[in-house]
Design a protein around this motif. Sequence first.
Motif, PDB file in Angstrom:
ATOM      1  N   UNK A  19      -5.677   6.879  23.012  1.00 37.71           N
ATOM      2  CA  UNK A  19      -5.462   6.769  21.669  1.00 37.71           C
ATOM      3  C   UNK A  19      -4.287   7.724  21.311  1.00 37.71           C
ATOM      4  N   UNK A  20      -3.769   7.190  19.986  1.00 41.57           N
ATOM      5  CA  UNK A  20      -2.668   8.071  19.513  1.00 41.57           C
ATOM      6  C   UNK A  20      -1.412   7.641  19.954  1.00 41.57           C
ATOM      7  N   UNK A  21      -1.351   6.403  20.607  1.00 43.74           N
ATOM      8  CA  UNK A  21      -0.186   5.702  21.061  1.00 43.74           C
ATOM      9  C   UNK A  21       0.607   4.940  19.836  1.00 43.74           C
ATOM     10  N   UNK A  22       1.889   4.781  19.896  1.00 42.83           N
ATOM     11  CA  UNK A  22       2.384   4.221  18.843  1.00 42.83           C
ATOM     12  C   UNK A  22       2.325   2.646  19.589  1.00 42.83           C
ATOM     13  N   UNK A  23       1.506   1.805  19.291  1.00 44.09           N
ATOM     14  CA  UNK A  23       1.218   0.681  19.587  1.00 44.09           C
ATOM     15  C   UNK A  23       2.241  -0.466  19.168  1.00 44.09           C
ATOM     16  N   UNK A  24       2.656  -0.054  18.162  1.00 42.44           N
ATOM     17  CA  UNK A  24       3.847  -0.985  17.563  1.00 42.44           C
ATOM     18  C   UNK A  24       5.015  -0.949  18.379  1.00 42.44           C
ATOM     19  N   UNK A  25       5.369   0.168  18.893  1.00 43.17           N
ATOM     20  CA  UNK A  25       6.677   0.364  19.831  1.00 43.17           C
ATOM     21  C   UNK A  25       6.213  -0.343  20.960  1.00 43.17           C
ATOM     22  N   UNK A  26       4.956   0.163  21.371  1.00 40.04           N
ATOM     23  CA  UNK A  26       4.682  -0.550  23.125  1.00 40.04           C
ATOM     24  C   UNK A  26       4.508  -2.156  22.775  1.00 40.04           C
ATOM     25  N   UNK A  27       4.013  -2.608  21.772  1.00 44.18           N
ATOM     26  CA  UNK A  27       3.859  -4.159  21.904  1.00 44.18           C
ATOM     27  C   UNK A  27       5.221  -4.697  21.755  1.00 44.18           C
ATOM     28  N   UNK A  28       6.201  -4.077  21.036  1.00 44.58           N
ATOM     29  CA  UNK A  28       7.345  -4.770  20.737  1.00 44.58           C
ATOM     30  C   UNK A  28       8.251  -4.564  22.156  1.00 44.58           C
ATOM     31  N   UNK A  29       7.884  -3.522  23.116  1.00 46.35           N
ATOM     32  CA  UNK A  29       8.504  -3.344  24.270  1.00 46.35           C
ATOM     33  C   UNK A  29       7.809  -4.599  25.331  1.00 46.35           C
ATOM     34  N   UNK A  30       6.623  -4.938  25.117  1.00 47.09           N
ATOM     35  CA  UNK A  30       5.879  -5.833  26.113  1.00 47.09           C
ATOM     36  C   UNK A  30       6.312  -7.402  25.757  1.00 47.09           C
ATOM     37  N   UNK A  31       6.565  -7.445  24.418  1.00 49.55           N
ATOM     38  CA  UNK A  31       6.953  -8.674  23.892  1.00 49.55           C
ATOM     39  C   UNK A  31       8.365  -9.154  24.286  1.00 49.55           C
ATOM     40  N   UNK A  32       9.322  -7.824  24.451  1.00 50.66           N
ATOM     41  CA  UNK A  32      10.611  -8.055  24.575  1.00 50.66           C
ATOM     42  C   UNK A  32      10.937  -8.049  26.184  1.00 50.66           C
ATOM     43  N   UNK A  33      10.316  -7.280  26.832  1.00 47.84           N
ATOM     44  CA  UNK A  33      10.483  -7.034  28.245  1.00 47.84           C
ATOM     45  C   UNK A  33       9.525  -7.885  29.077  1.00 47.84           C
ATOM     46  N   UNK A  34       8.244  -8.218  28.466  1.00 44.54           N
ATOM     47  CA  UNK A  34       7.286  -8.745  29.191  1.00 44.54           C
ATOM     48  C   UNK A  34       6.083  -7.867  29.680  1.00 44.54           C
ATOM     49  N   UNK A  35       5.126  -8.589  29.926  1.00 42.92           N
ATOM     50  CA  UNK A  35       4.005  -7.638  30.622  1.00 42.92           C
ATOM     51  C   UNK A  35       4.302  -6.995  31.807  1.00 42.92           C
ATOM     52  N   UNK A  36       3.827  -5.859  32.231  1.00 37.89           N
ATOM     53  CA  UNK A  36       4.129  -4.928  33.261  1.00 37.89           C
ATOM     54  C   UNK A  36       2.951  -4.244  33.918  1.00 37.89           C
ATOM     55  N   UNK A  37       3.150  -3.832  35.146  1.00 34.87           N
ATOM     56  CA  UNK A  37       1.974  -3.193  35.527  1.00 34.87           C
ATOM     57  C   UNK A  37       2.113  -1.636  35.046  1.00 34.87           C
ATOM     58  N   UNK A  38       0.961  -1.113  34.858  1.00 31.39           N
ATOM     59  CA  UNK A  38       0.678   0.151  34.175  1.00 31.39           C
ATOM     60  C   UNK A  38      -0.443   0.887  34.581  1.00 31.39           C
ATOM     61  N   UNK A  39      -0.543   2.064  34.063  1.00 34.25           N
ATOM     62  CA  UNK A  39      -1.504   3.065  34.384  1.00 34.25           C
ATOM     63  C   UNK A  39      -1.962   3.909  33.278  1.00 34.25           C
ATOM     64  N   UNK A  40      -3.293   4.355  33.055  1.00 33.48           N
ATOM     65  CA  UNK A  40      -3.811   5.473  32.119  1.00 33.48           C
ATOM     66  C   UNK A  40      -4.121   6.436  33.071  1.00 33.48           C
ATOM     67  N   UNK A  41      -3.722   7.719  32.452  1.00 29.47           N
ATOM     68  CA  UNK A  41      -4.123   8.859  33.320  1.00 29.47           C
ATOM     69  C   UNK A  41      -4.438   9.962  32.489  1.00 29.47           C
ATOM     70  N   UNK A  42      -5.854  10.584  32.396  1.00 29.31           N
ATOM     71  CA  UNK A  42      -6.237  11.601  31.499  1.00 29.31           C
ATOM     72  C   UNK A  42      -6.915  12.688  32.296  1.00 29.31           C
TER      73      UNK A  42
END
Length: 376
Positions: free
Chosen positions: A115-138
Amino acid sequence: MTTPNPAKLVLASGEVFRGTGFGATGTTLGEAVFTTGMTGYQETMTDPSYHRQIVVCTAPQIGNTGWNDEDGESRGDHIWVAGLVIRDLAHRVSNWRAARTLEEEMQAQNIIGIKGVDTRALTRRLRTEGSISAGIFSGDDAERSDEELVEIVRSQPEMAGADLAGDVSADEAYIVEPEGEHRFTVVAYDMGIKTNTPRNFAARGIRTVVVPSGTPFDKIKEYNPDGVFVSNGPGDPATADDMVAVVRDVLKADIPFFGICFGNQILGRALGMETYKLKFGHRGINVPVKNHLTGKIDITAQNHGFALKGEPGKPFDTDFGPAIVTHTCLNDGVVEGVALESGRAYSVQYHPEAAAGPHDANPLFDQFIALLEGAK
């Protein structure tokens, strides 16, 4: 006050989004995708079609309705998303049906979130560049260097070419009995079926025999079905050669057929169409679709990253008679439905069971009833 749990969302492109972990602690990998639904996170998280995907919620606050024991869309209320990315986690549950909080359920099922992620910026990135491999590390895992985490993310298999239906399908057949009078028996292939689909069949007098993905055609003939249904599910439809062969056998036998989502792609392939991976897919409960046969527009629930290639309204020849692309998405022109002109087989890319989502497309179940009645 709890001690903050540092977390990172790492993309294969090298981008890193920092936030705070919630739910379980550790590492999870998957394909980062976004969903535009403003409600229905429980149905989304338990939808088997999200297997191996890290879901980014565009709605800014998640968790306010908690978690209940009625709205899960998989057997046993199993969470299928690989991870959850949100802006804000609601501090207090405010729904009378809630049995516990979202975070409590994620902890119980070992699901990692950030949580606490700028999901607007992240969504714009996924919309522009496409879905991508990712990982969450906590937790301790987030203390590793960004470069090391990027390499871990890049090492995972791509979604293209992934055969995942067997991971989420039932191990053995089971039956969902009709409500009231038994009118028809339908064999439903579980490619990742949502529980609201057999519920819609049951409300219309259908006994649903749910069978594992890949069950041979000779086996389902033992149930003497009035119709065959292929459900939604995860993965690349280009890998589903066995199911394509089964559906071709169904069409040869002239058994009424209905498919949704993955089932739409399977029917399309059985009719000779090709599939491809979308740039960022359709995931949400507000996607407009046009029916080219009637001119009607429905607002639909969707969750898919692959689609069929085709032209709307233009008949094409198949081994089973002429077929036509019946529906397309008004946002981008993607094929959303296909059917034999005889009416004996049809499918749509979206979710008429609407869990969660609008009910515009629910009459597709009644269309199946009419098809079964006509066949009898």
